[in-house]
Design a protein around this motif. Sequence first.
Motif, short mmCIF file in Angstrom:
data_model
loop_
_atom_site.label_atom_id
_atom_site.label_comp_id
_atom_site.label_asym_id
_atom_site.label_seq_id
_atom_site.Cartn_x
_atom_site.Cartn_y
_atom_site.Cartn_z
N ASP A 539 1.00 -1.60 0.29
CA ASP A 539 0.07 -0.23 -0.12
C ASP A 539 0.59 1.63 -0.49
OD1 ASP A 539 -2.33 -1.03 -0.33
OD2 ASP A 539 -2.52 -1.20 2.26
N ALA A 540 2.25 1.12 0.78
CA ALA A 540 2.56 2.52 1.01
C ALA A 540 3.15 2.91 -0.20
CB ALA A 540 3.98 1.89 2.08
N ILE A 543 1.45 4.34 -3.02
CA ILE A 543 0.98 5.73 -2.77
C ILE A 543 2.21 6.66 -3.61
CG2 ILE A 543 0.27 7.85 -0.92
CD1 ILE A 543 -1.14 5.56 0.84
N ALA A 551 5.37 7.68 2.24
CA ALA A 551 4.35 7.96 3.65
C ALA A 551 4.99 6.83 4.99
CB ALA A 551 2.82 6.43 3.29
N ILE A 552 5.51 6.25 4.06
CA ILE A 552 6.57 5.54 4.57
C ILE A 552 8.56 5.52 5.83
CG2 ILE A 552 8.02 3.28 5.02
CD1 ILE A 552 5.55 2.15 5.07
N GLN A 554 9.73 8.72 5.89
CA GLN A 554 10.06 9.32 7.08
C GLN A 554 9.60 8.84 7.92
OE1 GLN A 554 6.49 12.04 7.21
NE2 GLN A 554 5.56 10.11 7.82
N THR A 555 9.00 7.37 8.46
CA THR A 555 9.98 7.46 9.50
C THR A 555 10.77 5.89 9.91
OG1 THR A 555 9.06 5.12 9.07
CG2 THR A 555 7.47 6.57 9.77
N ALA B 31 2.49 5.99 10.86
CA ALA B 31 2.80 5.71 9.10
C ALA B 31 2.09 5.02 8.34
CB ALA B 31 3.87 5.26 8.53
N GLN B 34 -1.53 6.69 8.41
CA GLN B 34 -0.98 7.74 7.22
C GLN B 34 -1.69 6.84 5.86
OE1 GLN B 34 2.02 9.63 6.53
NE2 GLN B 34 1.30 11.16 5.56
N THR B 35 -1.05 5.78 5.13
CA THR B 35 -0.85 4.84 4.40
C THR B 35 -2.58 4.84 4.10
OG1 THR B 35 1.34 4.20 4.54
CG2 THR B 35 -0.17 3.08 3.43
N GLN B 36 -3.70 4.55 4.78
CA GLN B 36 -4.81 4.33 5.20
C GLN B 36 -5.61 5.19 5.05
OE1 GLN B 36 -5.24 0.91 4.38
NE2 GLN B 36 -3.59 0.48 4.77
N ILE B 38 -4.72 7.68 3.34
CA ILE B 38 -4.01 7.96 1.70
C ILE B 38 -5.59 7.58 1.09
CG2 ILE B 38 -2.72 9.07 0.24
CD1 ILE B 38 -0.95 9.47 1.75
#
Lengths: 563, 131
Positions: A539-540, A543, A551-552, A554-555, B31, B34-36, B38
Amino acid sequence: MMRRWLMAMMFTAAPTIAMAQSVATRDRGTDGVAIGMFLLIVLVTLLITYRSAGSTKSKAGFYTAGHAITPLQNGLAIAGDFLSAAAFLGISALVYANGFDGLLYAIGFLTGWPIVLFMMSERMRNLGSYTFSDAAAFRLDQTPIRLVAATGSLVVVLFYLIAQMIGAGKVIQLLFGVHYLVAVVGVGVLMTLYVAVGGMQATTWVQITKAALLLTGGTLMALTVLWHFNFSFEQLFATASKIHPKGAAILAPGGLFAEPISAISLGLALVFGTAGLPHILMRFFTVKDAAGARKSVFYATTCVAYFCLMIPLLGFGAVAILMSDGSYFNVGSSGQFNKVADLIGGPNMASIHLAHAMGGPVLLGFISAVAFATILAVVAGLTLAGASAISHDIYGQVIARGRASDLLEVRISKIAALVIGVVAVLLAYAFENQNVAFMAGLALSVAASCNFPVLAMAIFWRGTTTRGAVAGGLAGLISSVLLVVLSKTVWVAAFHFASAPFPYDNPALFSMPLAFLCVWLFSVTDRSERAARERGAFDAQFIRSETGIAAIAQTGGVAASAS
Amino acid sequence: MPPWKICHPAEVCTAEDRKNLSQSITMAQSAHCQTQEILSDPTFRQLASARAKLRWSLSIITLIMFFGFIALISTAQSALGANIAGSAIPVGLGLAFAMIVLVVILTGLYVQQSNSRFDPLNRALLEEFGQ
């Protein structure tokens, strides 16, 4: 730095001067323009390299010219990277020898581009930074995926490079009358200098220069041909079909693609191979963002399409103009000559002779120089892609696990470029008189059967796991190499066996689906914890590939190394 | 619990949820939320589905065109050698040139649609979720 560069300059100068001298001492006495143009190109490209030297201090600078190339510049550079001497001299020679069938190669080359645009370019830019393995390994296990992708890249780069170097050696030998080894060493030294000293910045500008020269030269030739036939296509085709040994058959599809399985297999390799060529995929990282990548493919496609429209004009023009003039052929004692095979220097020289026939020594000199620039730009792009696979994927991500300093990684890349240059020169020398026609085809088949399936499945299919991608990549790589070895071009032509176990020339129709099948099979049967994590990370990745939003990253999670 | 199981894809994590969660869960989990977020965003859904539709349909048109041409060549050679009515240019050559032009038109169409339709959506998403 400066001193090292100057020393390298001296090494380049030696073969260059040797080339110039032997041109000057040839009898035709018309080659002043060729020497001048040739030296000018060497000088301009070295100047570009010198001025780009400062840009190679960081990883981003070395691999991608700081992501600061504009879409138009990048589009031209992609065209310069893609349109090899094989495309310029080879396809016009195919049209010269076979007519219509040659044109099909051109169309196959072109049809890969919309696929690259729709499927790859924007996603590559969003997911990766330096090499296409960045995107392939985005959510998968870095070490195995990088190793498979880097192996695929290096196989493609080396085979393509050797084929180009041997072609380059032969062409330069013919154009300037220098010894084959001198020609190959000259090309090797220049390409290594561009890459090791100037990185992506220099490579890009060499490619842009070449694209501009090639498109200008081709346009000039096409215009003179059309002018010669009063701008009437009908007159051109009628004259060509009247004089060609195959007659009107050259205007229709002939034997080259009559067998559907071979034709489809070649078509697959041409179309999907383009989407798996490491030196092409790498170019998408030189622009700022995904929109830039998309626009650059449009410019590149337009250039390649324009080139595809020009090439048949040159081929048919060469038929119509050269075949009636015995002075371009090795005429036997009986006064007879074969209108295709006896062309001086072989059919590959058709465009070069056409330049002489249309514009005398000036156009001949210009087109020879264009052919030379064409060779340089392609081998430079290949060397850079190979060096990046070694330094960024194998050293930076696998050995140093992403913790190498920029300085060290760039230095390793420069050393890798030097090693690739030396290996390419040695192999090109060793294989001088071997039949290497299969090498460029093999490079495209491996790109279509190893790089493309791994990349496409990793990007598009949630279910892809590391195990599946590795199995599919290896299956595609091994099967495509094996099938080429077992095909007529190697098994019969090189190993002299009576008949080939694999009846087709191109393996893509079999090796590419096999790769996809293996990715699927070894992914769906993968029940490991890691596989679940990788599917969860889709999913990440989705996106990020669609929007560029990290989304990922940054972590500091899965994708940390790709940003 | 593994991070990808915290939010069900259909659930929407609001900003408040994330604030509450951030006290107790790891960065990876936030994170993931946030993925979900978006994924369920209407703008993102519109962008992803419209662009996928365009991408796949244009790709299929391109592939059908190219492999159809190859099929035509191996089945109808003589027809392709005949001249286009009223000229001395054979049908096959005419088709080949038309295909070259069509490839440019298809890529141009994709780029034009992306510039005018998708880039504004993408910009809106970057403003909302980007760093």
